[in-house]
Write a protein that holds these residues in place. Structure first.
Motif, PDB file in Angstrom:
ATOM      1  N   LYS A   5      25.152  31.642  34.365  1.00 43.92           N
ATOM      2  CA  LYS A   5      26.617  31.677  34.458  1.00 43.92           C
ATOM      3  C   LYS A   5      27.149  30.441  35.176  1.00 43.92           C
ATOM      4  O   LYS A   5      28.173  29.876  34.788  1.00 43.92           O
ATOM      5  N   GLU A   6      26.437  30.014  36.241  1.00 51.73           N
ATOM      6  CA  GLU A   6      26.867  28.835  36.990  1.00 51.73           C
ATOM      7  C   GLU A   6      26.776  27.585  36.125  1.00 51.73           C
ATOM      8  O   GLU A   6      27.649  26.717  36.152  1.00 51.73           O
ATOM      9  N   ILE A   7      25.692  27.495  35.337  1.00 50.76           N
ATOM     10  CA  ILE A   7      25.510  26.338  34.447  1.00 50.76           C
ATOM     11  C   ILE A   7      26.606  26.313  33.393  1.00 50.76           C
ATOM     12  O   ILE A   7      27.179  25.258  33.086  1.00 50.76           O
ATOM     13  N   ILE A   8      26.901  27.499  32.834  1.00 48.55           N
ATOM     14  CA  ILE A   8      27.970  27.585  31.820  1.00 48.55           C
ATOM     15  C   ILE A   8      29.307  27.151  32.412  1.00 48.55           C
ATOM     16  O   ILE A   8      30.085  26.424  31.784  1.00 48.55           O
ATOM     17  N   GLY A   9      29.578  27.569  33.651  1.00 48.15           N
ATOM     18  CA  GLY A   9      30.811  27.182  34.320  1.00 48.15           C
ATOM     19  C   GLY A   9      30.922  25.678  34.500  1.00 48.15           C
ATOM     20  O   GLY A   9      31.973  25.082  34.253  1.00 48.15           O
ATOM     21  N   THR A  75      45.406  32.579  32.664  1.00 48.30           N
ATOM     22  CA  THR A  75      44.423  32.796  31.600  1.00 48.30           C
ATOM     23  C   THR A  75      42.981  32.870  32.087  1.00 48.30           C
ATOM     24  O   THR A  75      42.118  33.363  31.370  1.00 48.30           O
ATOM     25  N   THR A  76      42.711  32.392  33.290  1.00 48.46           N
ATOM     26  CA  THR A  76      41.318  32.374  33.744  1.00 48.46           C
ATOM     27  C   THR A  76      40.828  33.771  34.122  1.00 48.46           C
ATOM     28  O   THR A  76      41.604  34.614  34.575  1.00 48.46           O
ATOM     29  N   HIS A  77      39.527  33.976  33.933  1.00 48.92           N
ATOM     30  CA  HIS A  77      38.869  35.207  34.375  1.00 48.92           C
ATOM     31  C   HIS A  77      37.839  34.898  35.456  1.00 48.92           C
ATOM     32  O   HIS A  77      37.059  35.775  35.825  1.00 48.92           O
ATOM     33  N   ASN A  78      37.861  33.669  35.947  1.00 55.16           N
ATOM     34  CA  ASN A  78      36.907  33.228  36.956  1.00 55.16           C
ATOM     35  C   ASN A  78      37.584  33.235  38.329  1.00 55.16           C
ATOM     36  O   ASN A  78      38.642  32.629  38.514  1.00 55.16           O
ATOM     37  N   SER A  79      36.973  33.908  39.297  1.00 59.54           N
ATOM     38  CA  SER A  79      37.602  34.059  40.615  1.00 59.54           C
ATOM     39  C   SER A  79      37.745  32.727  41.342  1.00 59.54           C
ATOM     40  O   SER A  79      38.739  32.506  42.038  1.00 59.54           O
ATOM     41  N   LYS A 124      33.505  40.156  37.328  1.00 59.00           N
ATOM     42  CA  LYS A 124      32.265  40.908  37.523  1.00 59.00           C
ATOM     43  C   LYS A 124      31.015  40.082  37.252  1.00 59.00           C
ATOM     44  O   LYS A 124      29.931  40.625  37.062  1.00 59.00           O
ATOM     45  N   THR A 125      31.161  38.758  37.251  1.00 56.59           N
ATOM     46  CA  THR A 125      30.034  37.894  36.922  1.00 56.59           C
ATOM     47  C   THR A 125      28.849  38.122  37.850  1.00 56.59           C
ATOM     48  O   THR A 125      27.712  38.275  37.415  1.00 56.59           O
ATOM     49  N   HIS A 127      27.871  39.221  42.455  1.00 58.57           N
ATOM     50  CA  HIS A 127      28.427  39.826  43.664  1.00 58.57           C
ATOM     51  C   HIS A 127      29.375  38.896  44.401  1.00 58.57           C
ATOM     52  O   HIS A 127      30.333  39.338  45.035  1.00 58.57           O
ATOM     53  N   VAL A 128      29.132  37.579  44.319  1.00 58.71           N
ATOM     54  CA  VAL A 128      30.027  36.617  44.975  1.00 58.71           C
ATOM     55  C   VAL A 128      31.391  36.613  44.285  1.00 58.71           C
ATOM     56  O   VAL A 128      32.442  36.695  44.935  1.00 58.71           O
ATOM     57  N   SER A 129      31.381  36.519  42.965  1.00 57.31           N
ATOM     58  CA  SER A 129      32.646  36.500  42.224  1.00 57.31           C
ATOM     59  C   SER A 129      33.387  37.832  42.365  1.00 57.31           C
ATOM     60  O   SER A 129      34.623  37.871  42.383  1.00 57.31           O
ATOM     61  N   TRP A 130      32.635  38.932  42.501  1.00 52.82           N
ATOM     62  CA  TRP A 130      33.257  40.235  42.703  1.00 52.82           C
ATOM     63  C   TRP A 130      33.986  40.293  44.044  1.00 52.82           C
ATOM     64  O   TRP A 130      35.108  40.798  44.133  1.00 52.82           O
ATOM     65  N   GLU A 131      33.343  39.769  45.086  1.00 55.44           N
ATOM     66  CA  GLU A 131      33.989  39.743  46.406  1.00 55.44           C
ATOM     67  C   GLU A 131      35.176  38.787  46.419  1.00 55.44           C
ATOM     68  O   GLU A 131      36.212  39.083  47.005  1.00 55.44           O
ATOM     69  N   LEU A 132      35.021  37.644  45.753  1.00 56.77           N
ATOM     70  CA  LEU A 132      36.124  36.683  45.704  1.00 56.77           C
ATOM     71  C   LEU A 132      37.313  37.240  44.922  1.00 56.77           C
ATOM     72  O   LEU A 132      38.452  36.819  45.138  1.00 56.77           O
ATOM     73  N   SER A 133      37.058  38.187  44.030  1.00 56.54           N
ATOM     74  CA  SER A 133      38.148  38.814  43.272  1.00 56.54           C
ATOM     75  C   SER A 133      39.136  39.509  44.212  1.00 56.54           C
ATOM     76  O   SER A 133      40.353  39.496  43.976  1.00 56.54           O
ATOM     77  N   SER A 134      38.603  40.132  45.268  1.00 53.84           N
ATOM     78  CA  SER A 134      39.489  40.789  46.230  1.00 53.84           C
ATOM     79  C   SER A 134      40.352  39.764  46.955  1.00 53.84           C
ATOM     80  O   SER A 134      41.506  40.040  47.304  1.00 53.84           O
TER      81      SER A 134
END
Length: 333
Positions: A5-9, A75-79, A124-125, A127-134
């Protein structure tokens, strides 16, 4: 999976930046560089500065820059991308030109599409992105409160620094009704600061640290502006002109303010803290001595006591304290 996921980003960032460079889209390129998918690196100062320079030109140029930023945020879904877009928005509020701020504030103010409405944001990518979502959800709500408070006050809170003279002269000409509105909005903003997430893995995240630095700078200004208004009530004999309803609302605002005491300690020096709470205490004492407060409180207690029945389970301490009655304020827009 996480590394993939990080590489894709990173590949998305490079592809987008290359495309912008090929088509000579300077504004798009600077925005993409400021809002990468890296979850641990905040926007670089030079990229934010380039974005802010969009306000040095025409209104059309500023409008285009804000539209690009808001579209990316929406439009982004990335935290990480969302947080960096919000950091850019916060920097526009604090350091942007009038034209840039005007283009930013026009969207929520006119009742149109609210670009900062991210209450349902979830990434939901991992646990880091999940926490950053908050943090995305809280930060967007904080910025909305910041913009709303700025509209009520008539100036952008972030444009006042701790080294600038606060708004004493402007406050002199404000009506009691508007002064109460301003107090309410400032305390609401301080309450919002206290709602920040408490996530363990994001404590040392540089993106989160950047956000809290910006928010705490705002907090310094908010505390200063609250003190200006508390002193205005204390020193200008305004209390004698307030009706009972306004007195009750002021008491309620002061109670909410005291509940923020712990979080306010983060942005106050020891000497300033003592001076601040001494002023608040003096205002409360003056309220208690006002004729309308004493008379109406006496009537309120008598009426309440007369209407009390055996089925009532209210505590006497609650009935005997006007300040403990929760009157919801409708002044916050």
């Amino acid at each position: 999976m996480k590394k993939l996921k990080e590489i894709i980003g990173k590949l998305k960032d490079k592809a987008s930046q290359s495309k912008a460079a090929i088509f000579s889209k300077h504004k798009t390129l600077s925005l993409l560089r400021a809002t990468t998918h890296d979850s641990f690196t905040p926007p670089k100062h030079k990229h934010i500065s380039t974005l802010l320079s969009s306000g040095d030109g025409s209104r059309a140029t500023a409008s285009s820059a804000v539209e690009l930023l808001m579209d990316r945020l929406q439009t982004t879904h990335n935290s990480a991308v969302a947080l960096k877009c919000l950091i850019a928005v916060h920097n526009i509020i604090n350091h942007g030109t009038f034209i840039l701020r005007d283009q930013l504030s026009v969207y929520p103010y006119t009742g149109g599409r609210n670009y900062l409405n991210l209450s349902n944001f979830r990434d939901k990518t991992n646990h880091v992105s999940w926490e950053l979502s908050s943090w995305v959800r809280w930060y967007a709500q904080y910025i909305e409160h910041l913009m709303c408070a700025s509209r009520i006050l008539g100036f952008f809170i972030g444009e006042t620094t701790p080294f600038c003279k606060p708004q004493e002269e402007r406050v002199l000409g404000v009506t009691n009704n508007d002064l109460l509105r301003e107090m309410d909005s400032l305390v609401a903003l301080m309450e919002e600061i206290g709602k920040r997430p408490n996530t363990p893995t994001s404590e040392n995240n540089k993106v989160v640290v950047e956000i809290m630095d910006l928010v705490e700078d705002d907090g310094v200004v908010v505390v200063t502006e609250i003190l200006v208004r508390v002193n205005e009530f204390v020193e200008r004999e305004r209390l004698g002109c307030l009706g009972f309803g306004e007195i009750v609302e002021l008491v309620y605002v002061l109670k909410r303010l005291e509940m923020c005491r712990e979080r306010m300690m983060m942005v106050m020096e020891v000497v300033e803290e003592k001076r601040f709470w001494d002023s608040v205490r003096e205002l409360k004492e003056k309220i208690g001595k006002t004729k309308v407060y004493r008379e109406e409180t006496k009537v309120f207690r008598k009426t309440t006591k007369d209407r009390r029945t055996e089925s009532d389970r209210f505590d006497d301490r609650v009935l005997n304290s006007v300040g403990s009655i929760m009157f919801p304020s409708s002044r916050f827009l």
